[in-house]
Scaffold this motif. Structure first.
Motif, mmCIF file in Angstrom:
data_model
loop_
_atom_site.group_PDB
_atom_site.id
_atom_site.type_symbol
_atom_site.label_atom_id
_atom_site.label_comp_id
_atom_site.label_asym_id
_atom_site.label_seq_id
_atom_site.Cartn_x
_atom_site.Cartn_y
_atom_site.Cartn_z
ATOM 1 N N ARG A 241 0.809 -1.257 -0.046
ATOM 2 C CA ARG A 241 0.038 -0.094 -0.043
ATOM 3 C C ARG A 241 0.876 1.325 0.142
ATOM 4 N NH1 ARG A 241 -4.844 -1.056 4.438
ATOM 5 N NH2 ARG A 241 -5.555 -2.878 3.517
ATOM 6 N N PRO A 242 0.515 2.223 -0.783
ATOM 7 C CA PRO A 242 1.407 3.481 -0.816
ATOM 8 C C PRO A 242 1.352 4.185 0.432
ATOM 9 C CG PRO A 242 -0.987 3.737 -1.714
ATOM 10 C CD PRO A 242 -0.746 2.410 -1.567
ATOM 11 N N LYS A 243 2.391 4.532 1.161
ATOM 12 C CA LYS A 243 2.564 5.104 2.461
ATOM 13 C C LYS A 243 1.927 6.640 2.428
ATOM 14 C CE LYS A 243 7.250 3.084 3.844
ATOM 15 N NZ LYS A 243 8.275 3.469 4.285
ATOM 16 N N VAL A 244 1.129 6.860 3.196
ATOM 17 C CA VAL A 244 0.297 8.105 3.682
ATOM 18 C C VAL A 244 1.367 8.863 4.169
ATOM 19 C CG1 VAL A 244 -1.327 9.110 5.019
ATOM 20 C CG2 VAL A 244 -1.758 6.548 4.489
ATOM 21 N N PRO A 245 1.701 10.155 3.299
ATOM 22 C CA PRO A 245 2.447 11.410 3.804
ATOM 23 C C PRO A 245 2.140 11.741 5.107
ATOM 24 C CG PRO A 245 0.666 12.075 2.079
ATOM 25 C CD PRO A 245 0.545 10.610 2.226
ATOM 26 N N ARG A 246 3.286 11.830 5.858
ATOM 27 C CA ARG A 246 3.062 12.436 7.446
ATOM 28 C C ARG A 246 3.169 13.840 7.091
ATOM 29 N NH1 ARG A 246 0.443 8.930 10.450
ATOM 30 N NH2 ARG A 246 1.007 6.843 10.318
ATOM 31 N N ARG A 247 2.607 14.680 8.311
ATOM 32 C CA ARG A 247 2.803 16.182 8.356
ATOM 33 C C ARG A 247 3.553 16.576 9.183
ATOM 34 N NH1 ARG A 247 -3.275 17.851 9.093
ATOM 35 N NH2 ARG A 247 -2.867 19.736 8.433
ATOM 36 N N LEU A 248 4.097 17.669 9.272
ATOM 37 C CA LEU A 248 4.832 18.435 10.208
ATOM 38 C C LEU A 248 3.803 19.192 10.924
ATOM 39 C CD1 LEU A 248 8.570 19.143 8.819
ATOM 40 C CD2 LEU A 248 7.918 17.415 10.447
ATOM 41 N N LEU A 249 3.172 18.967 12.016
ATOM 42 C CA LEU A 249 2.136 19.656 12.663
ATOM 43 C C LEU A 249 2.684 19.690 14.159
ATOM 44 C CD1 LEU A 249 -0.665 20.483 11.812
ATOM 45 C CD2 LEU A 249 -1.650 18.399 12.543
ATOM 46 N N ASP A 250 2.446 20.831 14.761
ATOM 47 C CA ASP A 250 2.547 21.159 15.980
ATOM 48 C C ASP A 250 1.574 21.768 16.613
ATOM 49 O OD1 ASP A 250 5.662 21.120 15.871
ATOM 50 O OD2 ASP A 250 5.465 22.599 14.451
ATOM 51 N N GLY A 251 0.938 21.444 17.844
ATOM 52 C CA GLY A 251 -0.174 21.831 18.500
ATOM 53 C C GLY A 251 -0.632 20.724 19.726
ATOM 54 N N VAL A 252 -1.608 21.189 20.090
ATOM 55 C CA VAL A 252 -2.294 20.212 21.476
ATOM 56 C C VAL A 252 -3.859 19.973 20.895
ATOM 57 C CG1 VAL A 252 -2.917 20.163 23.681
ATOM 58 C CG2 VAL A 252 -0.771 21.328 23.032
ATOM 59 N N LEU A 253 -4.096 18.723 20.866
ATOM 60 C CA LEU A 253 -5.649 18.024 20.680
ATOM 61 C C LEU A 253 -6.193 17.806 22.197
ATOM 62 C CD1 LEU A 253 -7.829 17.537 18.845
ATOM 63 C CD2 LEU A 253 -6.743 15.182 18.902
ATOM 64 N N LEU A 254 -7.270 18.570 22.402
ATOM 65 C CA LEU A 254 -7.973 18.162 23.666
ATOM 66 C C LEU A 254 -9.061 17.208 23.222
ATOM 67 C CD1 LEU A 254 -8.260 21.879 25.268
ATOM 68 C CD2 LEU A 254 -6.486 20.162 25.476
ATOM 69 N N LEU A 255 -8.467 15.972 23.517
ATOM 70 C CA LEU A 255 -9.369 14.972 23.183
ATOM 71 C C LEU A 255 -10.390 14.430 24.408
ATOM 72 C CD1 LEU A 255 -9.988 12.545 20.991
ATOM 73 C CD2 LEU A 255 -8.279 11.161 22.123
ATOM 74 N N ASP A 256 -11.578 14.062 24.179
ATOM 75 C CA ASP A 256 -12.455 13.518 25.009
ATOM 76 C C ASP A 256 -12.714 12.099 24.797
ATOM 77 O OD1 ASP A 256 -14.693 12.775 26.508
ATOM 78 O OD2 ASP A 256 -16.085 14.088 25.954
ATOM 79 N N LYS A 257 -11.750 11.381 25.567
ATOM 80 C CA LYS A 257 -11.316 9.767 25.293
ATOM 81 C C LYS A 257 -12.555 9.227 25.783
ATOM 82 C CE LYS A 257 -9.300 7.026 28.299
ATOM 83 N NZ LYS A 257 -10.261 5.662 28.022
ATOM 84 N N PRO A 258 -13.308 7.809 25.131
ATOM 85 C CA PRO A 258 -14.292 7.275 25.567
ATOM 86 C C PRO A 258 -13.901 6.052 26.489
ATOM 87 C CG PRO A 258 -13.521 6.497 23.364
ATOM 88 C CD PRO A 258 -12.746 7.659 23.737
ATOM 89 N N VAL A 259 -15.013 5.697 27.088
ATOM 90 C CA VAL A 259 -14.676 4.561 28.148
ATOM 91 C C VAL A 259 -14.342 3.249 27.156
ATOM 92 C CG1 VAL A 259 -15.941 2.890 29.557
ATOM 93 C CG2 VAL A 259 -16.043 5.261 29.711
#
Length: 319
Positions: A13-31
């Motif tokens: 499978r073709p590799k998915v290009p990765r991004r140089l991304l800086d930041g914070v994600l506030l995730l609401d994690k599920p049970v």
């Protein structure tokens, strides 16, 4: 095997290009999802090269899980040290092997207390207390996590840990269930807090619900679920990213002039009188967040004894 199937088998499978991304994600994690699995799913959605979380939430727990991308990973330790706020429900009358609903019942006792007694017992745990870490925890003994001993039916001695219960408020009392909100210092086990309150009441208890609502200055109010992110396109997902310095909002802000900023980014220590700030505030702080005059975050430093010493730097132009 046909030539065609051999060709297909050899195809990747073709590799998915990765991004140089800086930041914070506030995730609401599920049970039901581990913190690491939540991180992997978010990392895949954002296609980022580098990501990490700021402290785990048990699969049983839901709520705020700040995820760090790119340069933000350098500052994840700062949230590990931060106070945490949770909403939790404990069920009185039953102790379990794990201290929560995932464990097997150890014993059952009659619940004879009323709401007033519960409030009185909870009040005893405000302030500085000592907790014995649960056997079902990731703390290590002789290089092995405690939960491995527990799963093997072994109990090992654990030293008490000093923690602080900053606030502890009852939300609802529908015995045998009691829902409460707690703000506590790092290293506090809410499962253990529930068990200890249950023992103080003479009936035992275990945790049936745990939801983290705050980490330092970050709150669940601005969090997003994985299901919602999955339904979005990439530009819409990016809107949910907080800047890197969202992790550092409780630190005093220091702004440097151009020459001081250049020296700081080269790791040089600076006299505080060279800073474009209120130096009184800076001298009173141990750690500060440092910016250039354009408002770009340069990193974190220690400010003490009239000196600003670089601690962790942001890669130039990254944020």
């Amino acid at each position: 095997m046909t030539a065609s199937s051999k060709k297909n088998q050899g195809e990747q499978r073709p590799k998915v290009p990765r991004r140089l991304l800086d930041g914070v994600l506030l995730l609401d994690k599920p049970v039901g999802l581990s913190s690491n699995d939540a991180l992997i799913r978010a990392k895949r959605l954002y296609r980022v090269k580098k990501a990490g979380h700021t402290g785990t939430l048990d699969p049983l727990a839901s709520g705020l899980l700040p995820l760090c991308f790119g340069e933000a990973t350098k500052f994840s330790q700062d949230l590990l040290e931060a106070d945490k706020t949770y909403e939790a429900t404990m069920r009185l009358g039953i102790r379990t092997t794990t201290g929560d609903a995932e464990g097997e019942a150890l014993d059952t006792r009659e619940v004879l207390c009323d709401e007033a007694a519960v409030r009185q017992a909870m009040a005893r745990f405000l302030g500085d207390i000592v907790q014995i870490p649960p056997m079902y925890s990731a703390l290590k003994r002789d290089g092995k996590p405690l939960y491995e001993y527990a799963r093997a039916g072994q109990t090992v001695e654990r030293e008490g840990r000093n923690v602080t219960i900053i606030a502890l408020d009852m939300i609802a009392c529908e015995l045998p269930d009691v829902t409460f909100r707690v703000t506590c210092t790092k290293g506090t086990y809410v499962r253990t807090l529930a068990e200890d309150i249950g023992e103080a009441l003479g009936c035992g208890a275990h945790l049936v619900m745990l939801r983290r609502t705050g980490v330092g200055a970050l709150t669940l109010e601005h969090a997003v679920t994985l299901d919602a992110l999955t339904a979005m396109d990439e530009p819409a997902r990016d809107v949910w990213l907080q800047p890197v310095d969202a992790l550092l909002s409780t630190f005093p802000r220091v702004t440097l002039d151009a020459e001081s900023a250049r020296r700081f980014t080269h790791g040089q220590r600076l006299p505080l009188n060279a800073l474009v700030i209120d130096r009184v505030e800076c001298e009173a702080a141990e750690r500060v967040r440092v910016y250039d005059e354009a408002g770009r975050l340069l990193g974190v430093a220690k400010a003490a004894n009239g000196v600003l010493a670089p601690e962790r730097l942001v890669v130039s132009g990254a944020v």
